[in-house]
Design a protein around this motif. Sequence first.
Motif, PDB file in Angstrom:
ATOM      1  N   ALA A 113       0.828  -1.207   0.000  1.00 25.75           N
ATOM      2  CA  ALA A 113       0.000   0.000   0.000  1.00 25.75           C
ATOM      3  C   ALA A 113       0.862   1.255   0.000  1.00 25.75           C
ATOM      4  O   ALA A 113       0.596   2.215  -0.740  1.00 25.75           O
ATOM      5  N   ALA A 116       2.662   1.504  -3.432  1.00 24.13           N
ATOM      6  CA  ALA A 116       1.732   1.906  -4.488  1.00 24.13           C
ATOM      7  C   ALA A 116       1.445   3.403  -4.414  1.00 24.13           C
ATOM      8  O   ALA A 116       1.305   4.082  -5.439  1.00 24.13           O
ATOM      9  N   TRP A 117       1.366   3.925  -3.187  1.00 19.46           N
ATOM     10  CA  TRP A 117       1.162   5.368  -3.005  1.00 19.46           C
ATOM     11  C   TRP A 117       2.397   6.163  -3.434  1.00 19.46           C
ATOM     12  O   TRP A 117       2.298   7.193  -4.117  1.00 19.46           O
ATOM     13  N   LEU A 120       3.395   4.459  -7.519  1.00 18.58           N
ATOM     14  CA  LEU A 120       2.374   4.265  -8.548  1.00 18.58           C
ATOM     15  C   LEU A 120       1.262   5.300  -8.482  1.00 18.58           C
ATOM     16  O   LEU A 120       0.275   5.207  -9.210  1.00 18.58           O
ATOM     17  N   ASP A 121       1.436   6.266  -7.594  1.00 20.28           N
ATOM     18  CA  ASP A 121       0.445   7.353  -7.440  1.00 20.28           C
ATOM     19  C   ASP A 121      -0.950   6.839  -7.104  1.00 20.28           C
ATOM     20  O   ASP A 121      -1.954   7.443  -7.491  1.00 20.28           O
ATOM     21  N   GLU A 122      -1.022   5.712  -6.404  1.00 20.20           N
ATOM     22  CA  GLU A 122      -2.312   5.204  -5.974  1.00 20.20           C
ATOM     23  C   GLU A 122      -2.713   5.865  -4.659  1.00 20.20           C
ATOM     24  O   GLU A 122      -1.888   6.044  -3.764  1.00 20.20           O
ATOM     25  N   ARG A 123      -3.974   6.205  -4.555  1.00 21.26           N
ATOM     26  CA  ARG A 123      -4.460   6.910  -3.376  1.00 21.26           C
ATOM     27  C   ARG A 123      -4.532   5.968  -2.174  1.00 21.26           C
ATOM     28  O   ARG A 123      -4.969   4.830  -2.291  1.00 21.26           O
ATOM     29  N   THR A 128      -7.053   2.357   4.850  1.00 21.17           N
ATOM     30  CA  THR A 128      -5.718   1.800   4.665  1.00 21.17           C
ATOM     31  C   THR A 128      -4.731   2.417   5.641  1.00 21.17           C
ATOM     32  O   THR A 128      -3.884   1.723   6.222  1.00 21.17           O
ATOM     33  N   ARG A 178       3.166  -6.616 -10.607  1.00 13.67           N
ATOM     34  CA  ARG A 178       1.716  -6.398 -10.704  1.00 13.67           C
ATOM     35  C   ARG A 178       1.271  -6.190 -12.150  1.00 13.67           C
ATOM     36  O   ARG A 178       0.311  -6.818 -12.623  1.00 13.67           O
ATOM     37  N   SER A 179       1.934  -5.321 -12.875  1.00 14.49           N
ATOM     38  CA  SER A 179       1.510  -5.025 -14.244  1.00 14.49           C
ATOM     39  C   SER A 179       1.885  -6.137 -15.208  1.00 14.49           C
ATOM     40  O   SER A 179       1.192  -6.380 -16.197  1.00 14.49           O
TER      41      SER A 179
END
Length: 293
Positions: A113, A116-117, A120-123, A128, A178-179
Amino acid sequence: MSTTDFDGPVSPLTGLAIAILAVSTSAILVRWSAAPSLVKAFYRVLFTGFLLAPIAIVRHRDALAVISRRDLVAASGAGVALAAHFASWFESLNHTTVAASVTLVQAQPLFVAVGAWAFLDERVGRRTTVGIAVALGGMVLMSVSDLFTPSGAPRPLLGNGLAVVGAVAAAAYVLTGRSVRSRVALVPYVVVVYSVCAVVILALTLVNGDPLTGYPAREWLLFLGMAVGPGLFGHTVINWSLAHLESSVVSVSLLGEPVGSTILALFLLGEIPTLPTILGGTVVLFGIYITSS
């Protein structure tokens, strides 16, 4: 993601349950082996790769040949991260209890988590964030308690720290791959990952001066058991289940590994976890549950 890698009569949930049971044996097999940590990690990955190689050659030869350079580099990076995970986690089991080591290394969703933040610029939502904070509190409780309540482990703080390093490396492995798994089928992907992982661990083993031969038959059976159980029926089946089940279901189900390993350690190793370890581990698992669900 290919859903035909291991299609058959076994339902995804049944396969996932078998996989959790299989990975729960990993720490026990590692503890039973008297070989150096890097040697154990090397043969586990090598034998897992050998077991998957015939499937890759017969059913996925064309897929292996057309993997793009970008995906090959990414899969290789995942292999390096997996090598770091195995090297640090296997060594942690020499210094701390099975309960503490497996619980802490299973905290990788927290670092996924955060990664990714950051990358990968995931919120990262409030839930979380709360889950990460709770799990980190549990980690602190588990580690600090060893200073006041001896667990019988030789160097618990070192072992706990190595397990956390293993969790970070596992998170890097997940984030890196992941990708790739959205474009490359399971078997070709894991064959590349395991091959690179084995080469990296082999290099570390040679630098460390650990012998690769001269072990009794019992050790070779344990190496093979690590490959067949936690490797083939464990992590490989978990990767397969991700093509059929929601990732949140798989992530939360992985919380069964620390519980299973702790129970097995109690009966097979006579290792009784201390109350602070149980409490801290419960807090960590709750935090992971909040983060993953």
